[in-house]
Design an enzyme around this catalytic site. Structure first.
Site, PDB file in Angstrom:
ATOM      1  N   ASP A 168      42.092  38.076  35.035  1.00  0.00           N
ATOM      2  CA  ASP A 168      42.240  39.052  36.118  1.00  0.00           C
ATOM      3  C   ASP A 168      41.566  38.520  37.382  1.00  0.00           C
ATOM      4  O   ASP A 168      40.356  38.308  37.412  1.00  0.00           O
ATOM      5  CB  ASP A 168      41.599  40.380  35.698  1.00  0.00           C
ATOM      6  CG  ASP A 168      41.954  41.539  36.595  1.00  0.00           C
ATOM      7  OD1 ASP A 168      42.116  41.311  37.808  1.00  0.00           O
ATOM      8  OD2 ASP A 168      42.067  42.669  36.091  1.00  0.00           O
ATOM      9  N   HIS A 199      45.860  40.670  36.368  1.00  0.00           N
ATOM     10  CA  HIS A 199      45.859  42.059  36.800  1.00  0.00           C
ATOM     11  C   HIS A 199      47.299  42.556  36.947  1.00  0.00           C
ATOM     12  O   HIS A 199      48.153  41.864  37.485  1.00  0.00           O
ATOM     13  CB  HIS A 199      45.141  42.138  38.151  1.00  0.00           C
ATOM     14  CG  HIS A 199      44.759  43.504  38.569  1.00  0.00           C
ATOM     15  ND1 HIS A 199      43.602  44.121  38.129  1.00  0.00           N
ATOM     16  CD2 HIS A 199      45.356  44.381  39.399  1.00  0.00           C
ATOM     17  CE1 HIS A 199      43.507  45.312  38.677  1.00  0.00           C
ATOM     18  NE2 HIS A 199      44.564  45.503  39.456  1.00  0.00           N
TER      19      HIS A 199
END
Length: 230
Positions: A168, A199
């Site tokens: 992420d 993400h």
């Protein structure tokens, strides 16, 4: 598009929530917390999916205090930047109040338990919801900034599941490690890691989606709600 109007807890006004109803008596309700892009088509699809599983589903317009009905496309760079700007102006504490108002409305409408799930900014708000409201079960996807909220973990009284994207770009490896250190021993919290995922991997549509990881995370979420909501 079906919507319902929910009065704010501070009596400052009211806001709209997208609502999807099941075809049979509801097994409970799910509140879907938006990303920074508003209640867009992807969030509405999440609600429609939960309705197909037998839940009433509500997605409150949490940016209403800034501007009602914001809808942005994360795959359009200019709109992504707009979303970041809105997030910078957003009052998260008021957002939790509006989520609590939605939980109350969902509980009254469905007559059952209420689960909450959120994505991105909504993942962070899901954690805050688990700590600050009476949500019966809560799920957060790629939540941001949880390391700054670990001081609230003692208040999490009902089950919470967090899906963590291993790569992420908004949540560093160090923050992920801090999340595990702070939450792995919490009896109500379950963390799932998705190595190599970025993400937004479980979005319903668009460039960020990663099918295999999204399907795995969503299957875990559905089993979690089936166990704790109905």
């Amino acid at each position: 598009m079906a919507t319902t109007t929910i009065p704010s807890l501070d009596h400052s006004g009211s806001f709209q929530a997208y609502r999807a109803d099941p075809q049979r008596d509801p097994r409970g309700a799910i509140v879907v917390i938006q990303e920074i892009f508003g209640v867009n088509e992807g969030i509405r699809r999440k609600c429609d999916h939960f309705a197909a599983l037998g839940y009433m589903a509500f997605a409150p317009d949490l940016f209403w205090r800034l501007e009602p009905a914001i809808e942005l496309d994360p795959d359009v760079p200019a709109q992504f930047q707009q979303a970041l700007d809105w997030m910078g102006k957003f009052d998260q504490d008021k957002g939790i109040e509006d989520i609590e108002a939605t939980i109350r409305a969902a509980r009254a409408a469905s007559g059952g338990k209420v689960g909450v799930t959120g994505y991105c900014l909504g993942g962070r708000l899901a954690y805050m919801t688990a700590a600050r409201t009476d949500s019966d079960a809560t799920v957060g996807y790629y939540a941001v900034g949880i390391d700054s909220l670990l001081g609230e973990k003692h208040a999490i009284a009902n089950p919470l599941m967090l899906h963590i994207a291993g790569d992420d770009h908004f949540v560093s490896k160090e923050i992920q490690a801090t999340m595990h250190q702070g939450l792995d021993d919490h009896p109500k919290v379950t963390l799932h890691d998705y190595p190599g995922e970025d993400h937004g991997f479980a979005t319903e549509m668009g460039k960020r989606r990663s099918d295999a990881a999204a399907e795995l995370a969503d299957s875990r979420t559905e089993a979690f709600f089936a166990a704790h909501i109905g």
